[in-house]
Design a protein around this motif. Structure first.
Motif, PDB file in Angstrom:
ATOM      1  N   ALA A 167       2.715   5.965  -3.219  1.00 48.22           N
ATOM      2  CA  ALA A 167       3.786   7.004  -3.581  1.00 48.22           C
ATOM      3  C   ALA A 167       3.368   7.743  -5.084  1.00 48.22           C
ATOM      4  O   ALA A 167       3.797   8.810  -5.306  1.00 48.22           O
ATOM      5  CB  ALA A 167       4.903   6.428  -3.715  1.00 48.22           C
ATOM      6  N   ALA A 168       2.612   6.808  -6.058  1.00 50.51           N
ATOM      7  CA  ALA A 168       2.217   7.438  -7.253  1.00 50.51           C
ATOM      8  C   ALA A 168       0.987   8.496  -7.290  1.00 50.51           C
ATOM      9  O   ALA A 168       0.854   9.195  -8.174  1.00 50.51           O
ATOM     10  CB  ALA A 168       1.850   6.225  -8.102  1.00 50.51           C
ATOM     11  N   PHE A 169       0.602   8.712  -5.911  1.00 51.22           N
ATOM     12  CA  PHE A 169      -0.494   9.657  -5.874  1.00 51.22           C
ATOM     13  C   PHE A 169      -0.238  10.768  -4.803  1.00 51.22           C
ATOM     14  O   PHE A 169      -1.061  11.528  -4.259  1.00 51.22           O
ATOM     15  CB  PHE A 169      -1.786   8.983  -5.359  1.00 51.22           C
ATOM     16  CG  PHE A 169      -2.281   7.850  -6.349  1.00 51.22           C
ATOM     17  CD1 PHE A 169      -2.744   7.954  -7.634  1.00 51.22           C
ATOM     18  CD2 PHE A 169      -2.119   6.693  -5.899  1.00 51.22           C
ATOM     19  CE1 PHE A 169      -3.012   7.364  -8.433  1.00 51.22           C
ATOM     20  CE2 PHE A 169      -2.308   5.599  -6.980  1.00 51.22           C
ATOM     21  CZ  PHE A 169      -2.895   5.860  -8.204  1.00 51.22           C
ATOM     22  N   SER A 170       1.363  11.154  -4.772  1.00 54.82           N
ATOM     23  CA  SER A 170       1.545  12.067  -3.872  1.00 54.82           C
ATOM     24  C   SER A 170       0.985  13.318  -4.674  1.00 54.82           C
ATOM     25  O   SER A 170       0.925  13.517  -5.866  1.00 54.82           O
ATOM     26  CB  SER A 170       3.100  12.299  -3.929  1.00 54.82           C
ATOM     27  OG  SER A 170       3.751  12.569  -5.184  1.00 54.82           O
ATOM     28  N   TRP A 171       1.138  14.506  -3.986  1.00 57.50           N
ATOM     29  CA  TRP A 171       0.604  15.917  -4.696  1.00 57.50           C
ATOM     30  C   TRP A 171       1.652  16.386  -5.801  1.00 57.50           C
ATOM     31  O   TRP A 171       1.123  16.834  -6.570  1.00 57.50           O
ATOM     32  CB  TRP A 171       0.550  16.694  -3.294  1.00 57.50           C
ATOM     33  CG  TRP A 171      -0.593  16.862  -2.770  1.00 57.50           C
ATOM     34  CD1 TRP A 171      -0.741  16.586  -1.362  1.00 57.50           C
ATOM     35  CD2 TRP A 171      -2.013  16.871  -3.110  1.00 57.50           C
ATOM     36  NE1 TRP A 171      -1.793  16.404  -0.737  1.00 57.50           N
ATOM     37  CE2 TRP A 171      -2.648  16.697  -1.732  1.00 57.50           C
ATOM     38  CE3 TRP A 171      -2.626  17.023  -4.157  1.00 57.50           C
ATOM     39  CZ2 TRP A 171      -4.171  16.556  -2.058  1.00 57.50           C
ATOM     40  CZ3 TRP A 171      -4.139  16.868  -4.224  1.00 57.50           C
ATOM     41  CH2 TRP A 171      -4.729  16.720  -3.134  1.00 57.50           C
ATOM     42  N   ASP A 172       3.025  16.233  -5.459  1.00 57.81           N
ATOM     43  CA  ASP A 172       3.896  16.226  -6.422  1.00 57.81           C
ATOM     44  C   ASP A 172       3.538  15.498  -7.782  1.00 57.81           C
ATOM     45  O   ASP A 172       3.788  16.074  -9.225  1.00 57.81           O
ATOM     46  CB  ASP A 172       5.172  16.252  -5.933  1.00 57.81           C
ATOM     47  CG  ASP A 172       5.713  17.325  -4.858  1.00 57.81           C
ATOM     48  OD1 ASP A 172       5.112  18.324  -4.904  1.00 57.81           O
ATOM     49  OD2 ASP A 172       6.720  16.968  -4.386  1.00 57.81           O
ATOM     50  N   GLU A 173       3.506  14.186  -7.624  1.00 60.11           N
ATOM     51  CA  GLU A 173       3.372  13.283  -8.760  1.00 60.11           C
ATOM     52  C   GLU A 173       1.789  13.598  -9.471  1.00 60.11           C
ATOM     53  O   GLU A 173       1.880  13.507 -10.545  1.00 60.11           O
ATOM     54  CB  GLU A 173       3.292  11.860  -8.298  1.00 60.11           C
ATOM     55  CG  GLU A 173       3.091  10.705  -9.329  1.00 60.11           C
ATOM     56  CD  GLU A 173       4.060  10.877 -10.692  1.00 60.11           C
ATOM     57  OE1 GLU A 173       3.889  10.337 -11.793  1.00 60.11           O
ATOM     58  OE2 GLU A 173       5.269  11.432 -10.364  1.00 60.11           O
TER      59      GLU A 173
ATOM     60  N   CYS B  83       0.749  -1.156   0.121  1.00 63.46           N
ATOM     61  CA  CYS B  83      -0.061  -0.056  -0.003  1.00 63.46           C
ATOM     62  C   CYS B  83       0.767   1.310  -0.099  1.00 63.46           C
ATOM     63  O   CYS B  83       0.755   2.265  -0.794  1.00 63.46           O
ATOM     64  CB  CYS B  83      -0.826   0.024   1.268  1.00 63.46           C
ATOM     65  SG  CYS B  83      -2.190  -1.267   1.065  1.00 63.46           S
ATOM     66  N   VAL B  84       1.822   1.285   0.650  1.00 60.08           N
ATOM     67  CA  VAL B  84       2.844   2.286   0.796  1.00 60.08           C
ATOM     68  C   VAL B  84       3.580   2.696  -0.247  1.00 60.08           C
ATOM     69  O   VAL B  84       3.511   3.479  -1.075  1.00 60.08           O
ATOM     70  CB  VAL B  84       3.654   2.382   1.981  1.00 60.08           C
ATOM     71  CG1 VAL B  84       4.817   3.478   1.966  1.00 60.08           C
ATOM     72  CG2 VAL B  84       2.863   2.380   3.467  1.00 60.08           C
TER      73      VAL B  84
END
Length: 188
Positions: A161-167, A156-157
């Motif tokens: 990471a693919a859905f961070s605000w930056d990404e 899950c973690v």
């Protein structure tokens, strides 16, 4: 444990959202009831408030359910998500599923409606997409509870990471860069 505060060793399912018909908290409550009837009782924590609260409280009689009300403290909500064994988000109307992304970033698997935007967030091992009916949600919760939670949490973690605000911002800018308005001259 104190009312509304599970101890670290008590597994639970979390519903976090507005207690309204479009979010389907009743489906989660009915799923917990089905699991109890099948001899697989689970604790349910409900973080949210809304027009269905009184009915849900009344319908939860005899079940291990705790209503926490609206949780406005982001750190407390993140802690609840991180300590949950499963987060249930069965609304078929979610377009993105912020709760789903938040739960996965906390390392917690999710159950989502197979018709919601949450489906696009899932990856192998991060949760299950099922029809938004109590029998299906109960089956999915039971399946996730039987998995090795440490392996699931790691998956899950990584996926979140693919859905961070930056990404997310980078992806949106990529879309904008590919879209041209009719009649507009392309930049050289």
């Amino acid at each position: 444990a104190a009312a509304g505060r599970p101890s670290d060793d008590e597994p639970y399912v979390l519903f976090a959202g507005r207690l309204s018909s479009e979010k389907r908290p009743d489906v989660v409550l009915d799923a917990v009831r089905l699991l109890a009837e099948q001899g697989r009782p689970v604790r349910l924590l409900v973080a949210g408030s809304g027009p269905m609260q009184e009915r849900l409280e009344r319908d939860s009689t005899g079940l291990d359910v705790r209503f926490l009300g609206h949780v406005g403290d982001r750190l407390r909500l993140a802690s609840l998500m991180a300590r949950a064994s499963v987060v249930a988000a069965p609304s078929p109307f979610e377009t993105f599923g912020l709760t789903v992304a938040e739960a996965m970033s906390c390392g917690t698997p999710v159950v989502v409606a197979d018709t919601s935007g949450g489906v696009e967030l899932l990856a192998e091992g991060c949760g299950l997409a099922v029809p938004p009916f109590a029998t299906e949600v109960a089956r999915a919760i039971d399946e996730l509870l039987r998995r090795d939670l440490s392996v699931t949490r790691a998956a899950c973690v990584v996926r979140s990471a693919a859905f961070s605000w930056d990404e997310s911002a980078r992806r949106m800018l990529d879309v904008f860069a590919r879209v041209r308005v009719p009649g507009e001259v392309a930049a050289a």
